[in-house]
Write an enzyme that holds these catalytic residues in place. Structure first.
Site, PDB file in Angstrom:
ATOM      1  CG  LEU A 101      -2.021  -1.059   1.254  1.00 18.55           C
ATOM      2  CD1 LEU A 101      -2.744  -1.044   2.592  1.00 18.55           C
ATOM      3  CD2 LEU A 101      -3.008  -0.849   0.119  1.00 18.55           C
ATOM      4  NE  ARG A 102       7.037   2.383   1.730  1.00 10.90           N
ATOM      5  CZ  ARG A 102       7.463   1.172   2.066  1.00 10.90           C
ATOM      6  NH1 ARG A 102       7.700   0.279   1.117  1.00 10.90           N
ATOM      7  NH2 ARG A 102       7.639   0.840   3.321  1.00 10.90           N
ATOM      8  CB  ALA A 103       1.984   2.340  -4.819  1.00 16.72           C
TER       9      ALA A 103
END
Length: 686
Positions: free
Chosen positions: A292-294
């Site tokens: 979920l970093r993107a």
């Protein structure tokens, strides 16, 4: 001895006066925009700049520091603590400068991390000067402390040694640096804007570090003669009169700095609407990025873009630009995948999940329009759908497989050359190493005496001094030696050197048989899949790679030794097959390449990987050529198939003193293989 007060010093002051202005850089709109987004919102996570040499990557990054707003700090704090929210665990905490209170403003720092830096230079270590003169245990901060609340810049970041990458990843992930070394136990804040530049031709980044960069941009030199002329003109003017050149852009620089400060003030008030957030998550899901970093990075970048343009809410155009900068490098599944984004697919996803078709208002500043924007096609990103190298090639139906050609045959075509066959999917191969103990560049393949390995002990000696062990050896004898002052009395017998266990990267030279005997489509697919697997393994182990192919009457150096396995994969993909088998020419070419590389880099030990069925139908007997490779660590991948085996590859392995492994036993999970006997030959145990 470097005083602690200079730990984070970047460029000398006399050179800082002649800083090349950010506004003076011609072109590169994507790079400017990515840096400005991070200047407005450091939480975006930094920028990775990929591009060919000579494109002013380092120049524009170094110019960024002059645009950043001043940083309020606690006076005298070596760790740049914020007076409004001081770090409770700061080593200069309650009993140090923090006790006096107060605040002062200083310029944001640009701290450069050299590729060859040591661990203690990055994280900090025991203050040797105070330990020897005062007999106290004190901490000397490193570059991570100096970069806190500033910019940490790594030029040629893809060449950074693994031991530094690990430390950098820990600090970037936690926002803190933990130092446990030489009797020192310290924790301090380390939140910084990470900016790296690299030339992809010299190798790729580890996926873990690649993901830590918030945004990525591709830069290339402009092909417009007028722009190139302006670049040269400005550079010459700067070299003639650096101060006068900077003064000419001082007003533009001040306006840009003021606009960054205003955007920072506006940032908390920008609204990320549900519609915009839905677009962000839909885009990230559609492009199948990991984790979920993107999503977080894209959201922060879109908010920063809205603040930069003076808007109160995030628009679809902000999301589009943020995704274009935040996602390309996160779509790579392995080093053979080219970074990029299918812009048509991006627009389709935004249209499907958006309800804000209105275009944003025009803005006079740097934006995503023009060169480098969605209409300009710049920034090195493809305009159309890209070919994803991670998707396996379509299977060939059994009836389409070609029969095994004879040694003299080369397949279809007048010249005996067949069309390049696709490669089978890559897999994890067995580990092959160079025997003995080397002194080469740090890597992950063969055992080595490495100054960058982990310390496993100490022994008498003065090479690579182990300070703590030396002090401990000298401490019990101070009274007997008549010590009266504060200095420690150290004698030669007290000296201890660090014992380090490390590994090195090697030069893996592939010699691949592309003759007619290998041209059966099923066999060549398996061979290419095996070489791709070994290339991927070489990438992960920080090796240099080279590729020699032989067919017809000669051998060809398809890829000179390089750190870019992506280039090796491209050469392999286009490899034609057919013709006779000049095995001797391939081995002689390998001997010549290794001789030249030994002169260029004598410390890097080679590993020769010969992929062949062992047949030799052209040229002299390969025995003499094999003799030229005596002493070179070698592996022969036996590609012979069928119920009747001639054992020619095994015989070649015996001449080379090589380990021989069958093509179908190359995978790491194979249950059996081939081992070398005590005489240096090879025998099958399958």
């Amino acid at each position: 001895m470097r005083p602690a007060s200079k730990t984070g010093a970047g460029r000398p002051e006399r050179r800082a006066r002649a800083r090349y202005p950010f506004s003076a850089v011609v072109g590169m709109d994507d790079l400017k925009l990515a840096l400005l987004i991070n200047a407005v919102s450091p939480g975006v996570g930094g920028v990775l700049v990929r591009g060919e040499k000579g494109t002013a990557k380092s120049t524009i990054v170094r110019a960024l520091a002059g645009l950043l707003p001043p940083v309020p700090v606690v006076p005298g704090c070596r760790f740049s603590c914020d007076p409004a929210d001081p770090d409770p665990s700061c080593p200069d905490g309650p009993d140090g400068p923090h006790a006096a209170g107060g605040a002062e403003a200083r310029a944001a720092r640009l701290v450069e991390l050299p590729v060859g830096a040591s661990e203690d230079r990055l994280t900090g270590s025991l203050d040797i000067e105070r330990a020897l003169t005062e007999g106290v245990k004190a901490f000397e901060p490193g570059l991570l402390a100096a970069a806190h609340r500033g910019v940490l810049y790594v030029d040629e970041v893809n060449l950074l040694h693994d031991h530094l990458v690990d430390l950098l990843l820990d600090a970037a992930a936690m926002g803190e640096s933990y130092v446990e070394r030489e009797g020192v136990s310290v924790r301090h804040a380390a939140r910084f804007l990470l900016v790296g530049t690299m030339n992809p031709e010299e190798g790729e980044l580890r996926p873990q570090l690649l993901d830590r960069f918030g945004l990525t941009v591709e830069v290339a030199a402009t092909r417009d003669p007028a722009e190139r002329a302006e670049v040269v003109r400005r550079r010459l003017r700067f070299e003639d009169d650096p101060d006068g050149f900077a003064a000419a852009f001082a007003e533009d620089e001040a306006d840009l700095a003021n606009r960054i400060a205003a955007a920072r003030d506006r940032l908390p008030a920008v609204e990320l609407t549900d519609a915009a957030l839905r677009q962000i998550t839909a885009v990230c899901a559609s492009f199948e990025v990991d984790g979920l970093r993107a999503d977080l990075v894209t959201a922060r970048a879109a908010i920063a873009l809205a603040a930069w343009h003076g808007r109160d809410a995030v628009t679809a155009d902000d999301v589009r630009t943020a995704a274009r900068l935040a996602l390309p490098h996160r779509r790579r599944r392995d080093p053979f995948d080219a970074p990029g984004l299918d812009r048509q697919k991006l627009d389709e996803v935004l249209d499907e999940h958006g309800d804000d078709p209105e275009p944003p208002p025009d803005d006079p500043g740097p934006s995503d329009d023009g060169p480098g924007g969605p209409d300009g096609g710049g920034g090195g990103l493809p305009d159309g759908p890209e070919q994803d190298a991670s998707v396996p090639p379509p299977a060939v139906p059994p009836q389409a497989e070609q029969s095994e050609p004879s040694v003299e045959s080369g397949g279809p075509g007048r010249s005996g050359e067949s069309e390049p066959a696709p490669a089978d999917a890559a897999y994890k191969p067995r580990l092959f190493t160079v025997p003995g103990l080397g002194d080469g560049a740090p890597g992950r393949r063969s055992k080595a005496r490495s100054p960058y390995g982990r310390v496993s002990g100490a022994r008498p000696g003065a090479r690579g001094l182990h300070l703590t062990a030396t002090l401990r050896a000298a401490a019990p004898h101070q009274r007997a030696r008549g010590r009266t002052g504060s200095g420690l009395v150290v004698q030669p017998e007290d000296l201890r050197e660090a014992v380090r266990d490390g590994r090195e990267g090697n030069l893996v030279l592939f010699v691949v048989d592309a003759s007619g005997s290998m041209a059966a489509r099923k066999r060549m697919r398996a061979v290419k899949g095996a070489v791709l697997s070994l290339l991927l393994d070489a990438y992960q182990r920080r090796d240099k790679v080279g590729l020699i192919t032989f067919r017809g009457r000669d051998a060809d150096l398809a890829l000179p030794p390089t750190s870019s396995v992506e280039a090796g994969a491209r050469r392999l993909d286009a490899l034609p097959t057919g013709g006779r088998t000049p095995l001797s020419a391939g081995l002689m070419r390998a001997a010549e390449v290794l001789r030249v590389e030994r002169l260029r880099d004598p410390a890097r030990r080679p590993l020769l990987v010969v992929v062949t069925d062992g047949r030799a139908t052209h040229g002299p007997d390969p025995s003499r050529a094999a003799g030229l490779l005596a002493g070179v660590a070698s592996v022969v991948v036996d590609c012979e198939s069928g119920p009747v085996r001639l054992g020619l590859a095994a015989a070649l392995g015996a001449r080379l003193g090589a380990e021989v492994v069958r093509l179908d036993r190359l995978a790491a999970d194979a249950l059996a293989g081939v081992v070398r006997d005590a005489r240096g030959g090879a025998r099958n145990v399958a």
